[in-house]
Design a protein around this motif. Structure first.
Motif, PDB file in Angstrom:
ATOM      1  N   ARG A   1      25.642 -14.232   3.487  1.00 29.08           N
ATOM      2  CA  ARG A   1      27.050 -14.081   3.119  1.00 29.08           C
ATOM      3  C   ARG A   1      27.301 -14.772   1.793  1.00 29.08           C
ATOM      4  NH1 ARG A   1      30.718 -18.060   4.242  1.00 29.08           N
ATOM      5  NH2 ARG A   1      32.206 -16.552   5.134  1.00 29.08           N
ATOM      6  N   ILE A   2      28.436 -14.485   1.193  1.00 33.42           N
ATOM      7  CA  ILE A   2      28.876 -15.220   0.006  1.00 33.42           C
ATOM      8  C   ILE A   2      29.547 -16.495   0.480  1.00 33.42           C
ATOM      9  CG2 ILE A   2      30.377 -15.206  -2.010  1.00 33.42           C
ATOM     10  CD1 ILE A   2      30.035 -12.172  -2.121  1.00 33.42           C
ATOM     11  N   GLU A   3      29.064 -17.613  -0.005  1.00 30.35           N
ATOM     12  CA  GLU A   3      29.556 -18.898   0.488  1.00 30.35           C
ATOM     13  C   GLU A   3      29.943 -19.796  -0.683  1.00 30.35           C
ATOM     14  OE1 GLU A   3      27.669 -22.408   3.266  1.00 30.35           O
ATOM     15  OE2 GLU A   3      27.646 -20.341   3.984  1.00 30.35           O
ATOM     16  N   ASN A   4      30.909 -20.656  -0.437  1.00 30.85           N
ATOM     17  CA  ASN A   4      31.304 -21.680  -1.399  1.00 30.85           C
ATOM     18  C   ASN A   4      30.318 -22.837  -1.272  1.00 30.85           C
ATOM     19  OD1 ASN A   4      32.450 -23.652  -2.977  1.00 30.85           O
ATOM     20  ND2 ASN A   4      34.507 -23.452  -2.107  1.00 30.85           N
ATOM     21  N   THR A   5      29.410 -22.952  -2.225  1.00 32.47           N
ATOM     22  CA  THR A   5      28.364 -23.977  -2.127  1.00 32.47           C
ATOM     23  C   THR A   5      28.919 -25.390  -2.239  1.00 32.47           C
ATOM     24  OG1 THR A   5      27.952 -23.757  -4.515  1.00 32.47           O
ATOM     25  CG2 THR A   5      26.594 -22.427  -3.027  1.00 32.47           C
ATOM     26  N   ALA A   6      30.154 -25.522  -2.741  1.00 32.00           N
ATOM     27  CA  ALA A   6      30.775 -26.847  -2.815  1.00 32.00           C
ATOM     28  C   ALA A   6      31.337 -27.270  -1.460  1.00 32.00           C
ATOM     29  CB  ALA A   6      31.889 -26.850  -3.862  1.00 32.00           C
ATOM     30  N   ALA A   7      31.533 -26.298  -0.560  1.00 31.73           N
ATOM     31  CA  ALA A   7      32.045 -26.602   0.784  1.00 31.73           C
ATOM     32  C   ALA A   7      31.364 -25.663   1.782  1.00 31.73           C
ATOM     33  CB  ALA A   7      33.562 -26.449   0.830  1.00 31.73           C
ATOM     34  N   PRO A   8      30.074 -25.857   2.011  1.00 32.68           N
ATOM     35  CA  PRO A   8      29.333 -24.943   2.885  1.00 32.68           C
ATOM     36  C   PRO A   8      29.817 -25.009   4.328  1.00 32.68           C
ATOM     37  CG  PRO A   8      27.993 -26.871   2.329  1.00 32.68           C
ATOM     38  CD  PRO A   8      29.229 -26.951   1.490  1.00 32.68           C
TER      39      PRO A   8
ATOM     40  N   HIS B   1      34.535 -14.097   1.268  1.00 32.88           N
ATOM     41  CA  HIS B   1      34.679 -13.999  -0.181  1.00 32.88           C
ATOM     42  C   HIS B   1      34.292 -12.598  -0.642  1.00 32.88           C
ATOM     43  CE1 HIS B   1      35.200 -18.365  -0.393  1.00 32.88           C
ATOM     44  NE2 HIS B   1      34.181 -18.461   0.432  1.00 32.88           N
ATOM     45  N   ARG B   2      35.023 -12.076  -1.592  1.00 32.32           N
ATOM     46  CA  ARG B   2      34.850 -10.700  -2.062  1.00 32.32           C
ATOM     47  C   ARG B   2      33.635 -10.569  -2.985  1.00 32.32           C
ATOM     48  NH1 ARG B   2      36.318  -6.873  -5.941  1.00 32.32           N
ATOM     49  NH2 ARG B   2      37.157  -4.923  -5.062  1.00 32.32           N
ATOM     50  N   SER B   3      32.861  -9.527  -2.765  1.00 32.91           N
ATOM     51  CA  SER B   3      31.732  -9.191  -3.633  1.00 32.91           C
ATOM     52  C   SER B   3      32.180  -8.193  -4.695  1.00 32.91           C
ATOM     53  CB  SER B   3      30.594  -8.588  -2.799  1.00 32.91           C
ATOM     54  OG  SER B   3      29.598  -8.019  -3.631  1.00 32.91           O
ATOM     55  N   THR B   4      31.467  -8.135  -5.802  1.00 30.91           N
ATOM     56  CA  THR B   4      31.733  -7.125  -6.828  1.00 30.91           C
ATOM     57  C   THR B   4      30.997  -5.824  -6.528  1.00 30.91           C
ATOM     58  OG1 THR B   4      29.866  -7.826  -8.232  1.00 30.91           O
ATOM     59  CG2 THR B   4      31.981  -8.936  -8.570  1.00 30.91           C
ATOM     60  N   LEU B   5      30.115  -5.815  -5.523  1.00 33.70           N
ATOM     61  CA  LEU B   5      29.300  -4.637  -5.226  1.00 33.70           C
ATOM     62  C   LEU B   5      30.039  -3.723  -4.255  1.00 33.70           C
ATOM     63  CD1 LEU B   5      25.855  -6.426  -4.704  1.00 33.70           C
ATOM     64  CD2 LEU B   5      26.754  -5.393  -6.797  1.00 33.70           C
ATOM     65  N   PRO B   6      30.135  -2.430  -4.556  1.00 39.61           N
ATOM     66  CA  PRO B   6      30.785  -1.498  -3.626  1.00 39.61           C
ATOM     67  C   PRO B   6      29.961  -1.319  -2.361  1.00 39.61           C
ATOM     68  CG  PRO B   6      29.827  -0.314  -5.494  1.00 39.61           C
ATOM     69  CD  PRO B   6      29.695  -1.776  -5.800  1.00 39.61           C
ATOM     70  N   PRO B   7      30.594  -0.924  -1.266  1.00 39.06           N
ATOM     71  CA  PRO B   7      29.878  -0.801   0.015  1.00 39.06           C
ATOM     72  C   PRO B   7      28.657   0.105  -0.041  1.00 39.06           C
ATOM     73  CG  PRO B   7      32.239  -0.711   0.381  1.00 39.06           C
ATOM     74  CD  PRO B   7      32.052  -0.701  -1.109  1.00 39.06           C
ATOM     75  N   ALA B   8      28.759   1.265  -0.712  1.00 40.52           N
ATOM     76  CA  ALA B   8      27.631   2.193  -0.751  1.00 40.52           C
ATOM     77  C   ALA B   8      26.415   1.563  -1.410  1.00 40.52           C
ATOM     78  CB  ALA B   8      28.025   3.475  -1.487  1.00 40.52           C
ATOM     79  N   THR B   9      26.633   0.788  -2.467  1.00 35.50           N
ATOM     80  CA  THR B   9      25.524   0.132  -3.157  1.00 35.50           C
ATOM     81  C   THR B   9      24.895  -0.926  -2.264  1.00 35.50           C
ATOM     82  OG1 THR B   9      26.508   0.521  -5.333  1.00 35.50           O
ATOM     83  CG2 THR B   9      24.896  -1.248  -5.171  1.00 35.50           C
ATOM     84  N   LEU B  10      25.720  -1.740  -1.610  1.00 37.30           N
ATOM     85  CA  LEU B  10      25.178  -2.797  -0.758  1.00 37.30           C
ATOM     86  C   LEU B  10      24.377  -2.212   0.400  1.00 37.30           C
ATOM     87  CD1 LEU B  10      25.357  -5.988  -0.477  1.00 37.30           C
ATOM     88  CD2 LEU B  10      26.782  -5.478   1.489  1.00 37.30           C
ATOM     89  N   VAL B  11      24.901  -1.163   1.040  1.00 39.57           N
ATOM     90  CA  VAL B  11      24.183  -0.538   2.154  1.00 39.57           C
ATOM     91  C   VAL B  11      22.832  -0.010   1.688  1.00 39.57           C
ATOM     92  CG1 VAL B  11      24.193   1.403   3.759  1.00 39.57           C
ATOM     93  CG2 VAL B  11      26.236   0.003   3.494  1.00 39.57           C
ATOM     94  N   ALA B  12      22.798   0.657   0.535  1.00 38.33           N
ATOM     95  CA  ALA B  12      21.543   1.207   0.024  1.00 38.33           C
ATOM     96  C   ALA B  12      20.526   0.114  -0.243  1.00 38.33           C
ATOM     97  CB  ALA B  12      21.805   2.011  -1.252  1.00 38.33           C
ATOM     98  N   ILE B  13      20.979  -1.019  -0.774  1.00 34.32           N
ATOM     99  CA  ILE B  13      20.061  -2.119  -1.080  1.00 34.32           C
ATOM    100  C   ILE B  13      19.539  -2.755   0.209  1.00 34.32           C
ATOM    101  CG2 ILE B  13      19.941  -4.440  -2.088  1.00 34.32           C
ATOM    102  CD1 ILE B  13      21.917  -3.417  -4.224  1.00 34.32           C
ATOM    103  N   VAL B  14      20.408  -2.947   1.198  1.00 34.45           N
ATOM    104  CA  VAL B  14      19.969  -3.538   2.464  1.00 34.45           C
ATOM    105  C   VAL B  14      18.967  -2.624   3.169  1.00 34.45           C
ATOM    106  CG1 VAL B  14      20.720  -4.221   4.778  1.00 34.45           C
ATOM    107  CG2 VAL B  14      22.036  -4.941   2.778  1.00 34.45           C
ATOM    108  N   VAL B  15      19.217  -1.315   3.161  1.00 33.00           N
ATOM    109  CA  VAL B  15      18.277  -0.366   3.762  1.00 33.00           C
ATOM    110  C   VAL B  15      16.933  -0.432   3.046  1.00 33.00           C
ATOM    111  CG1 VAL B  15      17.795   2.084   4.109  1.00 33.00           C
ATOM    112  CG2 VAL B  15      20.056   1.177   4.656  1.00 33.00           C
ATOM    113  N   SER B  16      16.957  -0.494   1.717  1.00 35.09           N
ATOM    114  CA  SER B  16      15.717  -0.595   0.947  1.00 35.09           C
ATOM    115  C   SER B  16      14.964  -1.882   1.288  1.00 35.09           C
ATOM    116  CB  SER B  16      16.042  -0.564  -0.545  1.00 35.09           C
ATOM    117  OG  SER B  16      14.919  -0.905  -1.328  1.00 35.09           O
ATOM    118  N   TYR B  17      15.701  -2.983   1.411  1.00 33.46           N
ATOM    119  CA  TYR B  17      15.098  -4.279   1.766  1.00 33.46           C
ATOM    120  C   TYR B  17      14.406  -4.222   3.129  1.00 33.46           C
ATOM    121  CZ  TYR B  17      15.780  -8.636   4.442  1.00 33.46           C
ATOM    122  OH  TYR B  17      15.653  -9.679   5.316  1.00 33.46           O
TER     123      TYR B  17
END
Length: 300
Positions: free
Chosen positions: A64-71, A87-103
């Motif tokens: 997840r996206i985390e605040n490293t100053a207050a984990p 926390h909001r990501s700059t990556l759109p859902p379709a891009t994130l899903v494709a990357i996770v599937v590839s991983y």
């Protein structure tokens, strides 16, 4: 997946306990995935915000996206998702899903679900043997070329059409389709050492090893028989069809003439035939070997 481009990815506990009711997949380290996502986000997340995750040896690692100053505390990580800040990501859902599937496809290539679960020694050995840097670099190159952005525009085209024209890598067409991420292919070492009927005039043994690690595991250790080769059999599509008739599965490898020398091909799960309709199974995929190795699997 939550609203407003907020995401979490969790490794389930069944990936490390003894599970007798059903076969389970192994757990792969999400550290390389976090590293790549941070590279793609750049400085856009804001101060102290980073993609983080616990080691795969944790009970239930959460990416997840985390605040490293207050984990988050462990209790917060295991609590209800809406009880912790997202926390909001700059990556759109379709891009994130494709990357996770590839991983997942890359980390588990050649593996099968296992009855009884996976021991810690097996998981440690599996994760230490994955060449994650090759996967990261392959996906990063696609990201830099703009091939993973479903909303990108070029020459007045809508995002999906633009990516599809450049890469031929979006399924189904239309806005919102998943970008196709190439799965980096690496030589599998002695475990996937292929036995060849004769040397190839197109590719070296390391490329065969990479292919052996990409095809279904039940096929990798079989003897690889050369059915057709242009250097031996001449340049004739009719001859190729005749020699490959009724034979399956097969691998077709093509080397481009000239200075560039790109090498690419396809794994065909069914026998080759001429007809008006598409055919094959979900095991079929296309691949590239030069200038870099990447597998593009079937996608809905």
């Amino acid at each position: 997946m939550y609203d407003n481009q907020c995401y979490e990815l969790e490794s389930k506990y069944t990936q490390f306990v003894s599970c007798r009711s059903r076969p389970v997949w192994p757990r792969v380290d999400m550290g390389p995935l976090a590293r790549l996502l941070n590279r793609m986000e750049g400085d856009a997340l804001g101060p102290h915000l980073r993609w983080t995750c616990a080691r795969f040896t944790d009970t239930g690692p959460v990416l997840r996206i985390e605040n490293t100053a207050a984990p988050l505390s462990k209790a917060q990580r295991y609590g209800h998702p809406y009880a912790r800040q997202l926390h909001r990501s700059t990556l759109p859902p379709a891009t994130l899903v494709a990357i996770v599937v590839s991983y997942l496809e890359y980390g588990m290539q050649g593996l099968k679900p296992k009855h009884g679960g996976w021991t810690w020694d097996e998981l440690q050995a599996l994760n230490s043997g994955v060449s994650w840097r090759e996967w990261e670099d392959a996906v990063w190159r696609q990201w830099e070329r703009g091939e993973l952005d479903p909303d990108a525009s070029a020459g007045g085209l809508d995002g999906a059409a633009a990516v599809s024209r450049r890469q031929g890598s979006l399924s189904g067409g239309g806005a919102g389709a998943l970008p196709r991420v190439g799965v980096a292919m690496t030589p599998g070492g002695g475990f996937w050492e292929p036995t060849l009927s004769e040397p190839s005039a197109v590719m070296p043994l390391d490329d065969f090893r990479a292919l052996a690690g990409a095809v279904p595991a039940r096929l990798a250790a079989r003897r690889w028989q050369l059915l057709y080769g242009s250097a031996r059999d001449g340049i004739s599509l009719r001859t190729l069809y005749r020699k490959a008739a009724g034979r399956a599965p097969t691998v077709l490898v093509v080397r481009e003439a000239g200075a560039c020398g790109h090498v690419f091909g396809a794994f065909a799960a069914e026998a080759w035939k001429s007809g008006p309709r598409f055919y094959g199974t979900g095991e079929t995929f296309v691949f590239m070997l030069q200038p870099h190795r990447a597998k593009y699997p079937w996608q809905r």
